[in-house]
Enzyme design. Structure first.
Site, PDB file in Angstrom:
ATOM      1  N   ASN A   2      -1.770  -0.068   7.415  1.00 25.55           N
ATOM      2  CA  ASN A   2      -1.250  -1.412   7.728  1.00 25.55           C
ATOM      3  C   ASN A   2      -0.405  -2.019   6.612  1.00 25.55           C
ATOM      4  O   ASN A   2      -0.282  -3.236   6.486  1.00 25.55           O
ATOM      5  CB  ASN A   2      -2.372  -2.334   8.213  1.00 25.55           C
ATOM      6  CG  ASN A   2      -3.424  -2.601   7.148  1.00 25.55           C
ATOM      7  OD1 ASN A   2      -3.284  -2.150   6.004  1.00 25.55           O
ATOM      8  ND2 ASN A   2      -4.462  -3.340   7.506  1.00 25.55           N
TER       9      ASN A   2
ATOM     10  N   TYR B 173     -12.046  -2.787  -3.027  1.00 28.13           N
ATOM     11  CA  TYR B 173     -12.575  -2.772  -1.660  1.00 28.13           C
ATOM     12  C   TYR B 173     -14.101  -2.752  -1.630  1.00 28.13           C
ATOM     13  O   TYR B 173     -14.698  -2.403  -0.619  1.00 28.13           O
ATOM     14  CB  TYR B 173     -11.989  -1.590  -0.884  1.00 28.13           C
ATOM     15  CG  TYR B 173     -10.569  -1.831  -0.425  1.00 28.13           C
ATOM     16  CD1 TYR B 173     -10.262  -2.909   0.407  1.00 28.13           C
ATOM     17  CD2 TYR B 173      -9.524  -0.984  -0.805  1.00 28.13           C
ATOM     18  CE1 TYR B 173      -8.951  -3.142   0.835  1.00 28.13           C
ATOM     19  CE2 TYR B 173      -8.215  -1.211  -0.382  1.00 28.13           C
ATOM     20  CZ  TYR B 173      -7.949  -2.294   0.443  1.00 28.13           C
ATOM     21  OH  TYR B 173      -6.663  -2.529   0.869  1.00 28.13           O
TER      22      TYR B 173
ATOM     23  N   GLU C 287      -9.374 -10.955  -7.467  1.00 28.19           N
ATOM     24  CA  GLU C 287      -8.481  -9.803  -7.353  1.00 28.19           C
ATOM     25  C   GLU C 287      -7.383  -9.830  -8.421  1.00 28.19           C
ATOM     26  O   GLU C 287      -7.038  -8.779  -8.987  1.00 28.19           O
ATOM     27  CB  GLU C 287      -7.884  -9.751  -5.945  1.00 28.19           C
ATOM     28  CG  GLU C 287      -8.947  -9.407  -4.902  1.00 28.19           C
ATOM     29  CD  GLU C 287      -8.450  -9.377  -3.463  1.00 28.19           C
ATOM     30  OE1 GLU C 287      -9.212  -8.942  -2.589  1.00 28.19           O
ATOM     31  OE2 GLU C 287      -7.302  -9.807  -3.206  1.00 28.19           O
TER      32      GLU C 287
ATOM     33  N   PHE D 228     -15.332   3.365   7.173  1.00 25.08           N
ATOM     34  CA  PHE D 228     -13.964   3.703   6.770  1.00 25.08           C
ATOM     35  C   PHE D 228     -13.742   3.635   5.259  1.00 25.08           C
ATOM     36  O   PHE D 228     -12.644   3.925   4.777  1.00 25.08           O
ATOM     37  CB  PHE D 228     -12.953   2.793   7.495  1.00 25.08           C
ATOM     38  CG  PHE D 228     -13.143   1.309   7.226  1.00 25.08           C
ATOM     39  CD1 PHE D 228     -12.646   0.715   6.074  1.00 25.08           C
ATOM     40  CD2 PHE D 228     -13.807   0.511   8.147  1.00 25.08           C
ATOM     41  CE1 PHE D 228     -12.806  -0.642   5.829  1.00 25.08           C
ATOM     42  CE2 PHE D 228     -13.982  -0.856   7.911  1.00 25.08           C
ATOM     43  CZ  PHE D 228     -13.482  -1.427   6.747  1.00 25.08           C
TER      44      PHE D 228
ATOM     45  N   THR E  18      -5.063  -7.754  10.763  1.00 26.37           N
ATOM     46  CA  THR E  18      -5.494  -6.502  10.140  1.00 26.37           C
ATOM     47  C   THR E  18      -5.023  -5.287  10.937  1.00 26.37           C
ATOM     48  O   THR E  18      -4.547  -4.306  10.355  1.00 26.37           O
ATOM     49  CB  THR E  18      -7.040  -6.477  10.000  1.00 26.37           C
ATOM     50  OG1 THR E  18      -7.434  -7.629   9.253  1.00 26.37           O
ATOM     51  CG2 THR E  18      -7.515  -5.224   9.289  1.00 26.37           C
TER      52      THR E  18
ATOM     53  N   LYS F 245       0.833  -1.202   0.000  1.00 26.61           N
ATOM     54  CA  LYS F 245       0.000   0.000   0.000  1.00 26.61           C
ATOM     55  C   LYS F 245       0.876   1.263   0.000  1.00 26.61           C
ATOM     56  O   LYS F 245       2.096   1.187   0.208  1.00 26.61           O
ATOM     57  CB  LYS F 245      -0.917  -0.037   1.231  1.00 26.61           C
ATOM     58  CG  LYS F 245      -1.908  -1.225   1.234  1.00 26.61           C
ATOM     59  CD  LYS F 245      -2.799  -1.182   2.467  1.00 26.61           C
ATOM     60  CE  LYS F 245      -3.755  -2.354   2.514  1.00 26.61           C
ATOM     61  NZ  LYS F 245      -4.652  -2.293   3.708  1.00 26.61           N
TER      62      LYS F 245
ATOM     63  N   HIS G  74      -1.686  -5.424   1.528  1.00 27.14           N
ATOM     64  CA  HIS G  74      -2.922  -6.194   1.326  1.00 27.14           C
ATOM     65  C   HIS G  74      -2.579  -7.596   0.848  1.00 27.14           C
ATOM     66  O   HIS G  74      -1.663  -7.775   0.053  1.00 27.14           O
ATOM     67  CB  HIS G  74      -3.795  -5.524   0.256  1.00 27.14           C
ATOM     68  CG  HIS G  74      -4.900  -6.417  -0.232  1.00 27.14           C
ATOM     69  ND1 HIS G  74      -6.104  -6.526   0.426  1.00 27.14           N
ATOM     70  CD2 HIS G  74      -4.970  -7.291  -1.276  1.00 27.14           C
ATOM     71  CE1 HIS G  74      -6.871  -7.409  -0.208  1.00 27.14           C
ATOM     72  NE2 HIS G  74      -6.198  -7.890  -1.249  1.00 27.14           N
TER      73      HIS G  74
ATOM     74  N   ARG H  67       2.953  -6.621   9.156  1.00 25.15           N
ATOM     75  CA  ARG H  67       2.215  -5.568   9.869  1.00 25.15           C
ATOM     76  C   ARG H  67       2.706  -5.427  11.306  1.00 25.15           C
ATOM     77  O   ARG H  67       2.760  -4.313  11.847  1.00 25.15           O
ATOM     78  CB  ARG H  67       0.714  -5.863   9.829  1.00 25.15           C
ATOM     79  CG  ARG H  67       0.100  -5.629   8.439  1.00 25.15           C
ATOM     80  CD  ARG H  67      -1.317  -6.155   8.388  1.00 25.15           C
ATOM     81  NE  ARG H  67      -2.011  -5.816   7.143  1.00 25.15           N
ATOM     82  CZ  ARG H  67      -3.161  -6.359   6.773  1.00 25.15           C
ATOM     83  NH1 ARG H  67      -3.754  -7.269   7.539  1.00 25.15           N
ATOM     84  NH2 ARG H  67      -3.721  -5.992   5.633  1.00 25.15           N
TER      85      ARG H  67
ATOM     86  N   ARG I 197      -1.159 -14.546   4.157  1.00 25.60           N
ATOM     87  CA  ARG I 197      -1.889 -13.910   5.261  1.00 25.60           C
ATOM     88  C   ARG I 197      -1.120 -14.066   6.573  1.00 25.60           C
ATOM     89  O   ARG I 197      -1.109 -13.160   7.405  1.00 25.60           O
ATOM     90  CB  ARG I 197      -3.297 -14.505   5.387  1.00 25.60           C
ATOM     91  CG  ARG I 197      -4.215 -14.238   4.205  1.00 25.60           C
ATOM     92  CD  ARG I 197      -4.788 -12.841   4.188  1.00 25.60           C
ATOM     93  NE  ARG I 197      -5.793 -12.636   5.216  1.00 25.60           N
ATOM     94  CZ  ARG I 197      -6.589 -11.565   5.272  1.00 25.60           C
ATOM     95  NH1 ARG I 197      -6.500 -10.602   4.350  1.00 25.60           N
ATOM     96  NH2 ARG I 197      -7.461 -11.427   6.226  1.00 25.60           N
TER      97      ARG I 197
END
Ligand code: IDP
Ligand code: MG
Length: 149
Positions: A112, A49, A126, A57, A91, A9, A115, A102, A85
């Site tokens: 964070n 998203y 995706e 948010f 998260t 990100k 993704h 993270r 993950r």
């Protein structure tokens, strides 16, 4: 072979973490099959998203993702969706353990760093959203036989 969609990100890019993050996936033994450094069009961020569009948010998240470039990637390997993950962590970075991306680099949920797709079907959706077939390259690493039995 399983594939997942990973995105560094804007905060991860701005903080100089691109090399470290790619290195974690590489040294784990996964294969990079697609990568691009890009500004994210608002429409793409909203689609990506979309599942969160009713959440409070959502607007801030789309603003953030479109605020500065990202690194979009596809990684391949056995169990890569779940393993990515695990490498990424929780998260909320403050409750993500050290050793996770993270946990090592983040403090708040809205910054964070990275993704990762949450399931095999999500990963397929995706990947198709972010990459065309011609932007993905299948290959076999020379280390394959030393990573897999
Ligand atoms: P994930 O990225 O771990 O899969 P999701 O629940 O799918 O987490 O949320 C997507 C992204 O939305 C998060 O990574 C984070 O950037 C943002 N987000 C989630 N919950 C909040 C929140 O309560 N406040 C601000 N941003 C949030
Ligand atoms: Mg998610």
């Amino acid at each position: 072979m399983e594939r997942t969609f990973i995105m560094i990100k804007p905060d991860g890019v701005q903080r100089g973490l691109i090399g470290d993050i790619i290195s974690r996936f590489e040294t784990k033994g996964f294969n990079l099959v697609g990568m691009k450094f890009m500004a994210v069009p608002r429409e793409l961020a909203e689609k990506h998203y979309g599942v969160h569009k009713e959440r409070p948010f959502f607007g801030g998240l789309v603003d953030f993702i479109t605020s500065s470039p990202v690194v979009a990637m596809v990684w391949e390997g056995e169990g890569v969706v779940g393993s990515a993950r695990t490498l990424i962590g929780a998260t909320n970075p403050i409750s993500s353990p050290p050793g996770t991306i993270r946990g090592d680099y983040g403090v708040t949920i809205g910054r964070n760093i990275i993704h990762g797709s949450d399931a095999i079907e999500t990963a397929q959706t995706e990947i198709a959203l972010w990459f065309s077939e011609g932007e993905l390259a299948s290959w076999e690493s020379c280390a394959q036989g030393w990573i897999y039995e």
